[in-house]
Design a protein around this motif. Sequence first.
Motif, PDB file in Angstrom:
ATOM      1  N   ALA A  90       1.087   4.125  -2.698  1.00 35.10           N
ATOM      2  CA  ALA A  90       0.822   5.506  -2.291  1.00 35.10           C
ATOM      3  C   ALA A  90       1.841   6.461  -2.903  1.00 35.10           C
ATOM      4  N   ARG A  91       3.122   6.117  -2.795  1.00 34.83           N
ATOM      5  CA  ARG A  91       4.170   6.990  -3.339  1.00 34.83           C
ATOM      6  C   ARG A  91       4.097   7.020  -4.863  1.00 34.83           C
ATOM      7  N   ILE A 112      -5.503   6.080  -6.552  1.00 31.12           N
ATOM      8  CA  ILE A 112      -5.200   4.760  -5.993  1.00 31.12           C
ATOM      9  C   ILE A 112      -6.430   4.187  -5.292  1.00 31.12           C
ATOM     10  N   SER A 159      -4.056   3.380   5.087  1.00 26.49           N
ATOM     11  CA  SER A 159      -2.624   3.331   5.446  1.00 26.49           C
ATOM     12  C   SER A 159      -1.741   3.884   4.333  1.00 26.49           C
ATOM     13  N   VAL A 160      -2.140   4.959   3.728  1.00 28.66           N
ATOM     14  CA  VAL A 160      -1.365   5.508   2.614  1.00 28.66           C
ATOM     15  C   VAL A 160      -0.967   6.964   2.800  1.00 28.66           C
ATOM     16  N   GLU A 214       6.355  11.502   0.278  1.00 33.91           N
ATOM     17  CA  GLU A 214       6.714  11.640  -1.136  1.00 33.91           C
ATOM     18  C   GLU A 214       6.568  13.100  -1.583  1.00 33.91           C
ATOM     19  N   LYS A 218       0.835  -1.207   0.000  1.00 31.38           N
ATOM     20  CA  LYS A 218       0.000   0.000   0.000  1.00 31.38           C
ATOM     21  C   LYS A 218       0.868   1.254   0.000  1.00 31.38           C
ATOM     22  N   GLU A 219       1.970   1.222   0.753  1.00 32.14           N
ATOM     23  CA  GLU A 219       2.836   2.407   0.801  1.00 32.14           C
ATOM     24  C   GLU A 219       3.567   2.636  -0.518  1.00 32.14           C
ATOM     25  N   ALA A 257       2.814   7.919   3.703  1.00 32.21           N
ATOM     26  CA  ALA A 257       3.752   7.707   2.591  1.00 32.21           C
ATOM     27  C   ALA A 257       3.556   8.769   1.512  1.00 32.21           C
ATOM     28  N   MET A 258       2.309   9.155   1.268  1.00 33.85           N
ATOM     29  CA  MET A 258       2.039  10.187   0.255  1.00 33.85           C
ATOM     30  C   MET A 258       2.618  11.535   0.675  1.00 33.85           C
ATOM     31  N   ALA A 317       1.427   6.701  -6.629  1.00 29.14           N
ATOM     32  CA  ALA A 317       0.279   7.530  -7.010  1.00 29.14           C
ATOM     33  C   ALA A 317       0.710   8.991  -7.120  1.00 29.14           C
ATOM     34  N   ILE A 318       1.446   9.467  -6.110  1.00 34.81           N
ATOM     35  CA  ILE A 318       1.875  10.865  -6.129  1.00 34.81           C
ATOM     36  C   ILE A 318       2.874  11.098  -7.258  1.00 34.81           C
ATOM     37  N   ARG A 319       3.862  10.211  -7.400  1.00 36.59           N
ATOM     38  CA  ARG A 319       4.910  10.382  -8.424  1.00 36.59           C
ATOM     39  C   ARG A 319       4.352  10.341  -9.833  1.00 36.59           C
TER      40      ARG A 319
END
Lengths: 317, 267
Positions: free
Chosen positions: A101-102, A111, B134-135, B142, A97-98, B138-139, A104-106
């Motif tokens: 998550a990253r 997501i 749980s995201v 980033e 999931k993490e 991390a977002m 998705a932003i990049r």
Amino acid sequence: MAEVLVLVEHVDGTVKKVTYELLTLAARIGEPAAVFVGSGADAALPGLAEHGAATVYVADAPELTAHPVAPKAEVLATLVAERAPAAVLLASTAEGKEVGARLAIRSGSGIITDAVDVAADGTATQAVFGGSVIVQSKVATGTPIITVRTNSVAPQAAPAAGTRVDVAVELSAAAKAAKVVDRVEQAKGGRPDLAEAAVVVSGGRGVGGAEGFGVIEALADSLGAAVGASRAATDAGWYPHQFQVGQTGKTVAPQLYIANGISGAIQHRAGMQTSKTVVVVNKDPEAPIFELADFGVVGDLFTVVPQLTEEIGKRKG
Amino acid sequence: MREVDSATMKIVVCVKQVPDSWAEKTLRPSDHTLDRESVDAVMNELDEYAVEEALRLQESQGGEVVVLSMGPSQATDTIRKALSMGADAGVHVVDDGLHGSDAVATSLALAKAIEAQGADLVIFGSESTDARMSVVPAMVAERLGLPQLTFSSSVSVEGGTVRTNRVTEYGYDVVEAPLPALVSVVEKINEPRYPSFKGIMAAKKKPVSTLDLAGLGIAPAEVGLGAAWSVVAEAAARPPKAKGTIVADDGAGGVAIADFLSAQKFI
Ligand SMILES: Cc1cc2nc3c(=O)[nH]c(=O)nc-3n(C[C@H](O)[C@H](O)[C@H](O)COP(=O)(O)OP(=O)(O)OC[C@H]3O[C@@H](n4cnc5c(N)ncnc54)[C@H](O)[C@@H]3O)c2cc1C
Ligand SMILES: Cc1cc2nc3c(=O)[nH]c(=O)nc-3n(C[C@H](O)[C@H](O)[C@H](O)COP(=O)(O)OP(=O)(O)OC[C@H]3O[C@@H](n4cnc5c(N)ncnc54)[C@H](O)[C@@H]3O)c2cc1C
């Protein structure tokens, strides 16, 4: 046909079953392509090909595993930019999931987490609020990033080429800012992973103490199952916290869940409600957990459970 | 790397207000967002551990603890709770335009608010008990380019370095990074304190500032339900499960289960 990237979950090249499930789902949307980060790819290639990976992208540089989460997201982001896949599928583990998550932003993408099914058009099914509400959602922007729960689909053999393509990725400074300085493994006693297991045997306050978990473990071992616990049991220190099932513990969706001495509080149900088959042993006929039971016995777990374990032993010969 | 003098370390803790986990939660039929009106709202239980960890770091190192929450107007109750536990000040991100934000938009608003605070350490819970993604931590890491030390079962800060144990499937990883950094903590990392009467009285006088979209420098089109990058097309109550077979133990309850398991091909 556009590719669908699947991030491989593995330990030194030993691939976890959820990866094969993801490849099976990926084939509905497009051409499955596995993304393997870390060492041991050679051992993983045959299984990935067997389950439908036309291509296996391999990123194997020591720095990729020397930092948590971010390197995997950057490997995927590079591939998303280069290959324009139809979707990216990851396991709904804490790390999966993490990474999603990253990514998705990049990659400027939406997501969806904890999907229990994915359709050919990328629509994901989520079971939210502990499984009491079923939601169909879709990513509307960028490349759909979907994390999928273990045991959502039966993995299917679908032999494909599994061609290895090595990729090199230049990590950003930010990805390297947090360093893993030590890895500590804690014994898990040879039982399957709680989140991956096909069968979970759980104990709650009714087990009465740490020693009481002996009967739970014996039943689990007779079925090759993982052991779970309610929060009442982990709070009391009877069983380690990492085995807690529920709202603030693990979410499991095994083929078979056996709840022993667990009342079935809403927060516990949130972690096991989507189990395919539920068996209950509880001495209180009014316990709400019976509402979920496919089969239940009203009785004392200290007589019922050992008898069941013995009976399974006999039948398995 | 920025030199951080721990006596002036600024810790920002992110807390979310959620429906009480005892409540049956539902989605509003009109727009498939969580019906937050029909249920009691409380601080996300997992965020209590984040507040407690911040207060412990402050007690051992000095510095300031600011609590940050994005949510409708009643989220001030959750901010007050953190203040009554001992946090120094609150920041409330509130704007009708944020209703229905997805995780991507939520992380944008929180990242902007954290940036404005100039935090040395940002502490999150590991998961909300309502949406459970749980995201968000991390977002935010980033977005801000901060080192990410999430799922921590222990946190220590020394001489500008933060060190955590990251819970993994096989045990834990020891992770280290220079400040400023972002941490999330797991359940049971500590025992969250209850607000004392004195704490509750003191909290009433502590400053809580509000920030809206304009204050954050976010265009309304970037957030909210209309901008969501993931959308709910359909929601329905799970069909009720067919009633199972329940028997009383007559001395052969274990055998009865074995029969059931054999019939279902589990044995
Ligand atoms: C925010 C929040 C998060 C939570 N998260 C979780 C979570 O992740 N997981 C979780 O499990 N809980 C969680 N809880 C706690 C939850 O509310 C319940 O307190 C908990 O699940 C109760 O555990 P239990 O069923 O083992 O104990 P109890 O509710 O005490 O039930 C024990 C049961 O055992 C039966 N029993 C007793 N002795 C015997 C015997 N000899 N033989 C057979 N049956 C027997 C009793 O009849 C009873 O039904 C959470 C609570 C909150 C507020
Ligand atoms: C049932 C349901 C399903 C959803 N599914 C999706 C989906 O698939 N994709 C999607 O993009 N969005 C989804 N959303 C919306 C999403 O939940 C919200 O945007 C939410 O703010 C972020 O997710 P989370 O609560 O799961 O946060 P998590 O990532 O679980 O939260 C982790 C930590 O971040 C901090 N935090 C989170 N929110 C806030 C806040 N508002 N203020 C301060 N700190 C905060 C807390 O410290 C918390 O412990 C869903 C919402 C619901 C109710």
